[in-house]
Design an enzyme around this catalytic site. Sequence first.
Site, PDB file in Angstrom:
ATOM      1  N   ARG A 115      -0.843  -2.422  13.457  1.00 40.01           N
ATOM      2  CA  ARG A 115      -0.523  -3.280  12.616  1.00 40.01           C
ATOM      3  C   ARG A 115       1.082  -3.158  12.241  1.00 40.01           C
ATOM      4  NH1 ARG A 115      -2.637  -2.916   6.023  1.00 40.01           N
ATOM      5  NH2 ARG A 115      -1.237  -4.453   5.523  1.00 40.01           N
ATOM      6  N   ASN A 146     -10.094  -8.313   9.515  1.00 37.84           N
ATOM      7  CA  ASN A 146      -9.408  -9.428   9.552  1.00 37.84           C
ATOM      8  C   ASN A 146      -8.816  -9.751  11.176  1.00 37.84           C
ATOM      9  OD1 ASN A 146      -8.676 -10.171   7.054  1.00 37.84           O
ATOM     10  ND2 ASN A 146      -7.622  -8.397   6.277  1.00 37.84           N
ATOM     11  N   CYS A 168     -13.932 -11.750   2.118  1.00 39.74           N
ATOM     12  CA  CYS A 168     -12.515 -11.265   1.797  1.00 39.74           C
ATOM     13  C   CYS A 168     -12.760 -11.007   0.195  1.00 39.74           C
ATOM     14  CB  CYS A 168     -11.639 -12.348   1.853  1.00 39.74           C
ATOM     15  SG  CYS A 168      -9.941 -12.166   1.395  1.00 39.74           S
ATOM     16  N   HIS A 208      -7.582 -16.335   3.100  1.00 34.99           N
ATOM     17  CA  HIS A 208      -6.243 -16.308   2.850  1.00 34.99           C
ATOM     18  C   HIS A 208      -5.267 -17.380   2.705  1.00 34.99           C
ATOM     19  CE1 HIS A 208      -6.271 -11.647   4.104  1.00 34.99           C
ATOM     20  NE2 HIS A 208      -7.257 -12.069   3.230  1.00 34.99           N
ATOM     21  N   TYR A 242      -1.693 -15.097  -1.353  1.00 33.53           N
ATOM     22  CA  TYR A 242      -1.062 -15.261  -0.158  1.00 33.53           C
ATOM     23  C   TYR A 242      -0.342 -16.581   0.188  1.00 33.53           C
ATOM     24  CZ  TYR A 242      -3.567 -11.392   2.323  1.00 33.53           C
ATOM     25  OH  TYR A 242      -3.822 -10.012   2.508  1.00 33.53           O
TER      26      TYR A 242
HETATM   27  C1  G6P Z   1      -6.340  -8.194   0.714  1.00 36.76           C
HETATM   28  C2  G6P Z   1      -7.040  -9.013   1.804  1.00 36.76           C
HETATM   29  C3  G6P Z   1      -7.701  -8.111   2.743  1.00 36.76           C
HETATM   30  C4  G6P Z   1      -6.762  -7.152   3.315  1.00 36.76           C
HETATM   31  C5  G6P Z   1      -5.932  -6.540   2.228  1.00 36.76           C
HETATM   32  C6  G6P Z   1      -4.643  -5.706   2.929  1.00 36.76           C
HETATM   33  O1  G6P Z   1      -7.197  -7.789  -0.155  1.00 36.76           O
HETATM   34  O2  G6P Z   1      -8.005  -9.818   1.090  1.00 36.76           O
HETATM   35  O3  G6P Z   1      -8.361  -8.909   3.719  1.00 36.76           O
HETATM   36  O4  G6P Z   1      -7.092  -6.369   4.249  1.00 36.76           O
HETATM   37  O5  G6P Z   1      -5.488  -7.171   1.199  1.00 36.76           O
HETATM   38  O6  G6P Z   1      -4.277  -4.729   2.108  1.00 36.76           O
HETATM   39  P1  G6P Z   1      -3.565  -3.268   2.807  1.00 36.76           P
HETATM   40  O7  G6P Z   1      -3.645  -2.304   1.519  1.00 36.76           O
HETATM   41  O8  G6P Z   1      -3.950  -3.065   3.668  1.00 36.76           O
HETATM   42  O9  G6P Z   1      -2.264  -3.834   2.773  1.00 36.76           O
HETATM   43 MN    MN Z   2      -9.031 -10.795   2.789  1.00 39.10          MN
END
Ligand code: G6P
Ligand code: MN
Length: 432
Positions: free
Chosen positions: A93, A147, A168, A198, A252
């Site tokens: 990531r 994702n 989601c 998103h 988003y």
């Molecule tokens: C949101 C999205 C998720 C994503 C997350 C990332 O809730 O809906 O799909 O995984 O944010 O969060 P993070 O804490 O991993 O940055």
């Molecule tokens: Mn999501």
Amino acid sequence: TLKIVTLGGGSGYTPELIDGFIRRYDELPVSQFWLVDIAAGEEKLKIVGALAQRMVKKAGLPMTVHLTTDREAALRNADFVTTQLRVGQQEARIHDEAIPLKYGVLGQETTGAGGFMKAQRTIPVLLDLCRDMERLCPDAWLINFTNPAGIVTEAIEKYSSIKTLGICSGANSMMMDIAKVYDVRREDVYARVMGLNHLIFADQIAVKGHDVTAEFIEKLAQGNGQNQLQNIPDTGLPPAFIRALGLYPLSYLKYFYLHREMVAHSVKDSQTHGTRGEQTREIERQLFELYKNPQLESKPKELESRGGAYYSDTACSIISAIYNNRQEIHVVNTLNRGATPDLDENSVVETNAMIDRQGAHPLAYGRLPVKIRGLIQSVKAFEELTIEAAVTGDYSTALMALSVHPLMPSVDIAEKILDEYLVVNRPFLPQY
Ligand code: G6P
Ligand code: MN
């Protein structure tokens, strides 16, 4: 009795999920919960799995929690399979985010180039899971939180016979924000949602059955109730724009509407406290320190600093709607099937759908308003090419996927990003 299997069971989100199932035991009598991970994730699986076992024991429920790296054993006779896995873990990531940022291009986990790359690693793994499910539990549901959830769901729909829904935390977070503004319960809020994962917009917002759309949009314009996920910088959209849009956008959407500000913010962030992936790696490390404590028997408050907080509300309520044939309306990622004529029948959209034992029946939406139509259609083109590239490993298709994304400033940069991505992701790309 119900058998639930979770792939990526060693994820820091597992207590969130277990907590959701414990709270809904009356409607979802889970007898076996299998947490599955790969060998590389076994240490985390043991830590978070032990916490899951303590949580269940504390609740006094006749639910057994199995921890395993044997996916086949876990899948046999499963009723619901959920996934929350991360191919290449946080390291991958961090590359997804950092490489585009070097070129001044948005570096985000799911929006834009990062989402493309995550899909390339993830789709082969999920399709491989589907092959196993087709053999071992062909009637089970695959509830996918991995994702980029919309893209992954479309790939599964296109290339397997497994019944699936993509989920989601985003739409639920929007409803929670509305509930907060009106000081009502989440259940008192309903809104119509349409778009892609998103990339959703809400309208027809009702609180206790009364339409408050215009009023809520005005509150938004005045800086009240803007959707806020933990993982997205807290920058507000301009009031005049919100009034003109007249729809409630998921946070988003700021990556598109405030593109320059958001890129600048990410660049600055990555130089000071690291990309979001570097931050979540640290949050995870701290969470696992907490999880190791044998006194801990519940989901810790600290999990709320993750963007996916409350994701179990979405996952469990949808699983319950299927299992109990509830005929309830939820927001899911599912095939369009004519919900809007502005996208292909076989494109996955994120939409309100009636959920029953047969799965999702998307509600008719009609034409996409012109103000959001082009954006949704061009991101869908990116998604389609992304899936094709992930399945074929074809370089030209991959380059086109990145090139057609609305946030890609020029094609020579798309090529540079792709080439760097392919090098660092080599171990995760059997198809290329
Ligand atoms: C949101 C999205 C998720 C994503 C997350 C990332 O809730 O809906 O799909 O995984 O944010 O969060 P993070 O804490 O991993 O940055
Ligand atoms: Mn999501």
